[in-house]
Design an enzyme around this catalytic site. Structure first.
Site, PDB file in Angstrom:
ATOM      1  N   GLU A 290     -44.143  23.265  -1.563  1.00 49.12           N
ATOM      2  CA  GLU A 290     -43.338  24.068  -0.638  1.00 49.12           C
ATOM      3  C   GLU A 290     -43.610  25.564  -0.804  1.00 49.12           C
ATOM      4  O   GLU A 290     -42.709  26.391  -0.817  1.00 49.12           O
ATOM      5  CB  GLU A 290     -41.857  23.755  -0.822  1.00 49.12           C
ATOM      6  CG  GLU A 290     -41.532  22.292  -0.555  1.00 49.12           C
ATOM      7  CD  GLU A 290     -40.075  21.946  -0.765  1.00 49.12           C
ATOM      8  OE1 GLU A 290     -39.565  21.101  -0.029  1.00 49.12           O
ATOM      9  OE2 GLU A 290     -39.456  22.523  -1.685  1.00 49.12           O
ATOM     10  N   ASP A 370     -37.867  12.569   0.684  1.00 48.06           N
ATOM     11  CA  ASP A 370     -36.954  13.549   0.095  1.00 48.06           C
ATOM     12  C   ASP A 370     -35.502  13.127   0.293  1.00 48.06           C
ATOM     13  O   ASP A 370     -34.829  13.607   1.211  1.00 48.06           O
ATOM     14  CB  ASP A 370     -37.194  14.923   0.748  1.00 48.06           C
ATOM     15  CG  ASP A 370     -36.414  16.049   0.066  1.00 48.06           C
ATOM     16  OD1 ASP A 370     -35.885  15.814  -1.032  1.00 48.06           O
ATOM     17  OD2 ASP A 370     -36.345  17.144   0.635  1.00 48.06           O
ATOM     18  N   GLU A 398     -27.659  15.821  -0.297  1.00 49.40           N
ATOM     19  CA  GLU A 398     -28.302  16.821   0.578  1.00 49.40           C
ATOM     20  C   GLU A 398     -28.464  16.310   2.006  1.00 49.40           C
ATOM     21  O   GLU A 398     -28.083  16.975   2.959  1.00 49.40           O
ATOM     22  CB  GLU A 398     -29.657  17.225   0.013  1.00 49.40           C
ATOM     23  CG  GLU A 398     -30.402  18.209   0.897  1.00 49.40           C
ATOM     24  CD  GLU A 398     -31.774  18.558   0.350  1.00 49.40           C
ATOM     25  OE1 GLU A 398     -32.559  19.150   1.105  1.00 49.40           O
ATOM     26  OE2 GLU A 398     -32.073  18.228  -0.819  1.00 49.40           O
TER      27      GLU A 398
END
Length: 831
Positions: A290, A370, A398
């Site tokens: 990332e 993810d 998340e």
């Protein structure tokens, strides 16, 4: 009514047993601690036993340190290590072998209790086991042995030095503020107590997206204070490091892991860290992920980057390097149908198994993307034999409602832990890889991303704490029964009352499949916005046309990723042959992962007989409908738990009920527009009890389009024409006279706190503020979209046909009192 509680004690409230129940237990006269070192978990255990007995049974036991005084004395609790017990003359010949951190818990005929650990930590774990059984009214067992499944049971905090927390939904950090370690570490000690009670033994205290200032002299000393605060609870600390620190902190020209100056720099840092934290567990490294720099930036391999830190740790201590396998290109070209982010971990790591130092462990997310609502097991677990691995779970929710939606995660974890990868054609359940059994790893285990903050609830929601508790239980024993785990937590956290246990168990066990139904099913991933940082509300369009690789490949004709070897990205071939063959073919792929592995027409028939698109419609309606039952079921607990926590949970369940409808409508409207295939039940796009705000008589309001279009009913909403004057939206109600529930769907986004009032027939029905960002604490949007869309409902409103319904919205800042629609619902009708 029980007294109000803040949640600060979590499941360690030690609520007193009723006098009748307490009378069934032994009156313990003394506690003997086989050790009096203030930093030792043994003394901590003895003090915890004193406190617990006082609170649960109203007993005041004396504390002493001499085992000889307890010979043949009844009603004594002895706590310590097996070694110290034997050294003091105790008989240990009957105790089975214990693993590191394991413990022996035994009640003798004279009602004395032995709590003996393989080490100091084990003694503390045994003390907590004794107390948490006692708090549930359960007696101490005879001859009970408990050993951990794996030696590493850690937490990854994502706290930043400025005090913020990435994916933090419970207020600022308890570790950091203003780029430094906090002065007051009281909450850190309390956190360590909670961790120890569920047998978690290590923590990385800062975000994997680290900052070089963590290693300033002031913060190095501060890390020593953090370690001191957590050490008496058997919790040891480690840190996440920024790979380019030699350049950004020391001013070196490179961070090349083979450069002598870089090696010397990390040696100095490691030596300094060990001076402050002699029991440092090691380093967590995120690199070449990332946009982060890493060894690939300097033309070196991932192993060379990891070994740089591993060698430094070996020179000064016995810490380990945990190297995250979350390495991938986030600028993928979606037009190339062979591109697949899910392939990245294996592609980067499969040929490096023998190249890592023996104190390097690879941390692998449970699925290859993810933390999605459902993913297959990461195939990287099949490719590491010599290099030990840690699985990465999340407690942060998340992509799973961010603690504003209840989502009990052990049922999801079980799909991963129980999955048999059939490595070399032999039984290979993931849990046996993590324990080290399958490949004889000495160090392996578990890590979870956890976002405790300074809020008294720790996670921003009382119900979310079940996941932190359960994570510890599963890291210790991955075969744990998810129902038994949640029920233990309920009794410890709320009450042993059967109604409380049954209601919370029901909501919790239904929560993950329900969330999956209204968010993203059939293996399509969580259909949220991954382009913005929210990762919260619905935005299915954002799941394509991006460089991040979280794609659905939805078009007018079909949906799903073709990950087969024959025609797709080849991902299925990363598994051993027996598993690969299952996922390679549509016929053998389970429906709940169909769209993960295959691109199919919307008209493809599932094993249930439904088409894919009809399943989407039905699942989203079923999931959202079930959430509507959560709050009414919770209301049955009024008076059985304290009012503060009752209201706290009720508010969030009502919010979730409203937001689940936002999810349902957004996803269904998007795919109806995408494929043009109608819902055979006629529900999608048809809302007979709904009044669109843009169709009302407007004064001081104007109509605006909403982007994405599916985030609004009819793709439009209204906002006030100015930022300083209220707007009025009104209409005559066309419904028959009667009693209705009236819901207002609006947008509560960042930028202000708008005020609203609802009138019916000239009567004020209710008023509210757009202040959810201050209450719910999850990641909020500054736009009118699926993240900020919400609903408030007023029950049992008397309505006469022809009454004027009026909403008055007063803007504040950039929040222009936006309204989407109003629903006037007969009792029992879900919009």
């Amino acid at each position: 009514m029980p007294p109000d509680e803040s949640g600060i004690d979590g499941w360690l409230r030690y609520a007193p047993l009723s006098p009748e129940m307490a009378s069934n237990f032994t009156q313990y006269t003394s506690i003997i601690a086989l050790g009096n070192d203030e930093t030792s978990p043994v003394l901590t255990a003895a003090k915890e036993l004193q406190d617990g007995l006082n609170k649960i049974l109203k007993q005041r036991a004396n504390l002493s340190y001499d085992l000889a005084t307890s010979t043949d004395v009844a009603d004594v609790i002895v706590v310590g290590t097996i070694h110290n017990f034997s050294h003091a003359g105790g008989d240990v010949g009957h105790i089975p072998p214990l693993k590191e951190d394991g413990f022996w818990l035994d009640r003798s005929q004279n009602n004395s209790v032995q709590i003996l650990g393989q080490n100091d930590r084990g003694a503390l774990y045994g003390a907590f086991e004794f107390l948490m059984l006692l708090a549930q009214g359960k007696p101490c067992p005879f001859g009970y042995v408990s050993n951990p499944s794996a030696p590493i049971r850690w937490i990854n905090q994502w706290d930043n030095l400025d005090g913020s927390i990435e994916r933090g939904y419970a207020g600022p950090s308890i570790f950091f503020e203003n780029m430094a370690i906090q002065d007051d570490l009281t909450r850190v000690s309390q956190y360590a107590r909670l961790m120890a009670s569920v047998r978690l033994n290590g923590i990385i205290v800062n975000n994997v997206n680290s900052h070089h200032d963590l290693l300033s002299p002031r913060n190095l000393a501060g890390l020593g204070r953090v370690a001191d605060a957590m050490r008496p609870w058997g919790v040891h600390i480690g840190v996440a490091l920024f790979f380019d620190t030699p350049k950004s902190l020391a001013g070196l020209s490179t961070s090349d892991p083979l450069d002598p100056d870089v090696i010397a720099f990390w040696d100095r840092i490691t030596a300094q860290l060990y001076q402050h934290v002699p029991d440092l567990i090691g380093y967590l490294i995120k690199a070449n992920s990332e946009g982060q720099p890493g060894p690939l930036t300097y033309g070196r391999t991932l192993a060379e980057g990891a070994n740089l830190f591993a060698d430094a740790l070996k020179r000064y201590g016995d810490g380990v390097v945990v190297y995250r396998a979350f390495v991938y290109n986030h600028h993928l070209d979606e037009s190339d149908w062979k591109n697949d982010r899910a392939n990245a971990a294996v592609e980067y790591f499969e040929d490096m198994d023998t190249q890592f130092a023996d104190n390097v462990l690879i941390q692998i997310k449970y699925g290859p993307i993810d933390f999605q609502v459902r993913e297959p097991v990461s195939p990287l677990f099949c490719h590491l034999r010599k290099t030990s691995a840690i699985i990465e779970f999340q407690v942060t929710q998340e992509y799973l409602g961010q603690q504003s939606h209840v989502c009990y995660l052990p049922p999801l974890w079980r799909t991963i832990l129980d999955f048999d990868l059939r490595i070399d054609g032999k039984p290979s359940p993931v849990r046996e890889l993590l324990s080290g059994e399958r490949f004889k790893w000495k160090r392996s285990g578990y890590a979870a991303v956890v976002n405790v903050g300074s809020d008294s609830t720790w996670l921003g929601s009382h119900l979310a704490m079940s996941n932190l508790y359960a994570y510890g239980r599963y890291a210790w024993n991955p075969r744990s029964d998810e129902v038994a785990v949640i029920q233990d937590w309920i009794r410890l956290t709320f009450s042993s009352h059967p109604t409380v246990v049954n209601v919370v168990t029901g909501i919790s066990m239904e929560s993950w499949p329900t969330y999956e139904n209204y968010s993203g099913n059939l293996g399509i991933q969580t259909l949220c916005d991954i382009v913005k940082t929210c990762h919260y509300g619905p935005s299915p369009a954002a799941m394509d046309n991006n460089g991040w690789g979280q794609w659905t490949r939805a078009d007018a004709h079909g949906i799903g990723m073709d990950r087969t070897v024959a025609t797709g990205t080849g991902y299925s071939g990363q598994y051993p042959r027996e598993v690969s063959q299952i996922f390679e073919k549509i016929e053998s792929t389970p429906d709940n992962l169909l769209l993960w592995f295959h691109h199919v027409p919307y008209t493809h028939h599932l094993k249930s007989g439904k088409t894919v698109i009809q399943h989407f419609y039905d699942a989203h309606y079923e999931g959202a409908a079930n959430v509507q039952t959560f709050a009414p079921r919770w209301e049955a607990l009024s008076g059985l738990i304290d009012d503060a926590r009752f209201k706290h949970v009720l508010f969030r369940l009502k919010y979730q009920a409203g937001h689940s409808l936002v999810w349902r409508d957004s996803i269904n409207q998007f795919y109806l527009a995408k494929c043009g295939i109608a819902d055979k039940h006629g529900r999608v796009g048809h809302h007979p009890w709904r009044i669109e705000a843009e169709a009302m008589d407007l004064t001081g309001y104007t109509v605006v389009p909403i982007a994405p279009f599916e985030a609004a009913s009819g793709s439009k909403a209204i906002i006030t024409t100015t930022s300083d004057k209220p707007g009025i939206a009104k209409c005559n109600l066309p419904f028959d006279s009667g009693v209705y529930n009236i819901a207002v769907n609006y947008y509560d986004h960042l930028g202000g706190t708008a005020q609203y009032k609802l009138f019916v027939g000239g009567r004020l029905i209710g008023e509210w503020a757009g202040d959810l960002s201050k209450v719910l604490l999850h990641d909020f949007s500054d736009l009118r979209d699926g993240h900020s869309a919400t609903r408030i409902t007023f029950d049992s409103v008397q309505v006469k046909k022809g009454d004027i319904l009026e909403v008055v919205g007063t803007p504040d800042g950039t929040e222009l009192a936006p309204i989407d629609y109003i629903s006037v619902l007969p009792r029992g009708v879900i919009d």
